[in-house]
Design a protein around this motif. Structure first.
Motif, PDB file in Angstrom:
ATOM      1  N   ASP A 153       0.860  -1.180   0.000  1.00 46.87           N
ATOM      2  CA  ASP A 153       0.000   0.000   0.000  1.00 46.87           C
ATOM      3  C   ASP A 153       0.895   1.228   0.000  1.00 46.87           C
ATOM      4  N   GLY A 191      -3.141   3.918  -2.975  1.00 48.59           N
ATOM      5  CA  GLY A 191      -3.476   2.687  -3.667  1.00 48.59           C
ATOM      6  C   GLY A 191      -2.486   1.587  -3.372  1.00 48.59           C
ATOM      7  N   LYS A 192      -2.544   0.567  -4.216  1.00 50.90           N
ATOM      8  CA  LYS A 192      -1.670  -0.595  -4.089  1.00 50.90           C
ATOM      9  C   LYS A 192      -0.799  -0.677  -5.332  1.00 50.90           C
ATOM     10  N   VAL A 240       0.856  -2.261  -8.312  1.00 52.23           N
ATOM     11  CA  VAL A 240       0.555  -3.451  -9.101  1.00 52.23           C
ATOM     12  C   VAL A 240       1.630  -3.766 -10.136  1.00 52.23           C
ATOM     13  N   GLU A 250      -2.802   0.939  -8.361  1.00 49.42           N
ATOM     14  CA  GLU A 250      -4.246   0.756  -8.494  1.00 49.42           C
ATOM     15  C   GLU A 250      -4.894   1.530  -7.364  1.00 49.42           C
ATOM     16  N   ARG A 251      -5.656   2.547  -7.720  1.00 51.19           N
ATOM     17  CA  ARG A 251      -6.241   3.443  -6.722  1.00 51.19           C
ATOM     18  C   ARG A 251      -7.272   2.720  -5.870  1.00 51.19           C
ATOM     19  N   PHE A 252      -7.355   3.113  -4.597  1.00 56.22           N
ATOM     20  CA  PHE A 252      -8.337   2.529  -3.691  1.00 56.22           C
ATOM     21  C   PHE A 252      -9.744   3.033  -3.989  1.00 56.22           C
ATOM     22  N   ASP A 253      -9.871   4.295  -4.411  1.00 56.63           N
ATOM     23  CA  ASP A 253     -11.200   4.885  -4.546  1.00 56.63           C
ATOM     24  C   ASP A 253     -11.964   4.437  -5.787  1.00 56.63           C
ATOM     25  N   ASN A 254     -11.275   4.172  -6.898  1.00 53.56           N
ATOM     26  CA  ASN A 254     -12.023   3.780  -8.100  1.00 53.56           C
ATOM     27  C   ASN A 254     -11.366   2.655  -8.891  1.00 53.56           C
ATOM     28  N   SER A 255     -10.367   2.015  -8.350  1.00 55.25           N
ATOM     29  CA  SER A 255      -9.690   0.860  -8.954  1.00 55.25           C
ATOM     30  C   SER A 255      -9.052   1.150 -10.308  1.00 55.25           C
ATOM     31  N   LYS A 256      -8.868   2.417 -10.648  1.00 53.76           N
ATOM     32  CA  LYS A 256      -8.160   2.733 -11.882  1.00 53.76           C
ATOM     33  C   LYS A 256      -6.661   2.678 -11.628  1.00 53.76           C
ATOM     34  N   GLU A 257      -5.935   2.284 -12.664  1.00 55.44           N
ATOM     35  CA  GLU A 257      -4.491   2.182 -12.559  1.00 55.44           C
ATOM     36  C   GLU A 257      -3.849   3.486 -13.029  1.00 55.44           C
TER      37      GLU A 257
END
Length: 96
Positions: A16, A32-33, A35, A45-52
């Motif tokens: 993270d 985010g995490k 990847v 990979e963002r936590f709020d909307n899973s976009k990279e």
């Protein structure tokens, strides 16, 4: 085990992360995490909307979460391929 003392020589994928400083102000606060990692960039990979999002390493300061501990790392110290960071000697500019 990954610790604040060996984070520069460790695999970053899966950690993270938050961007605390950047020359691009729109990146500050991004969480985010990790990847994917290349020689010059980190993909988060963002936590709020899973976009990279692709972040250049040399323009940011990253705050990594290790267990319940946080550590800030200057992105320029992460430059280079992950496997080459093992061979590189780190100067005494890093407090750990």
């Amino acid at each position: 085990m990954i610790t604040p003392y060996n984070i520069l020589r460790h695999e970053l994928i899966g950690l993270d992360v938050e961007i605390t400083q950047s020359t691009n102000k729109s990146l500050v606060g991004l969480k985010g995490k990790i990847v994917y990692e290349t020689r010059n960039t980190i993909n988060i990979e963002r936590f709020d909307n899973s976009k990279e999002v692709m972040i250049p390493k040399d323009i940011a300061v990253f705050k990594f979460k290790l267990n319940e501990e946080y550590i800030e790392v200057i992105g320029e110290l992460l430059m280079g391929r992950p496997e080459d960071r093992l061979k590189r000697k780190i100067k005494n500019i890093y407090p750990y």
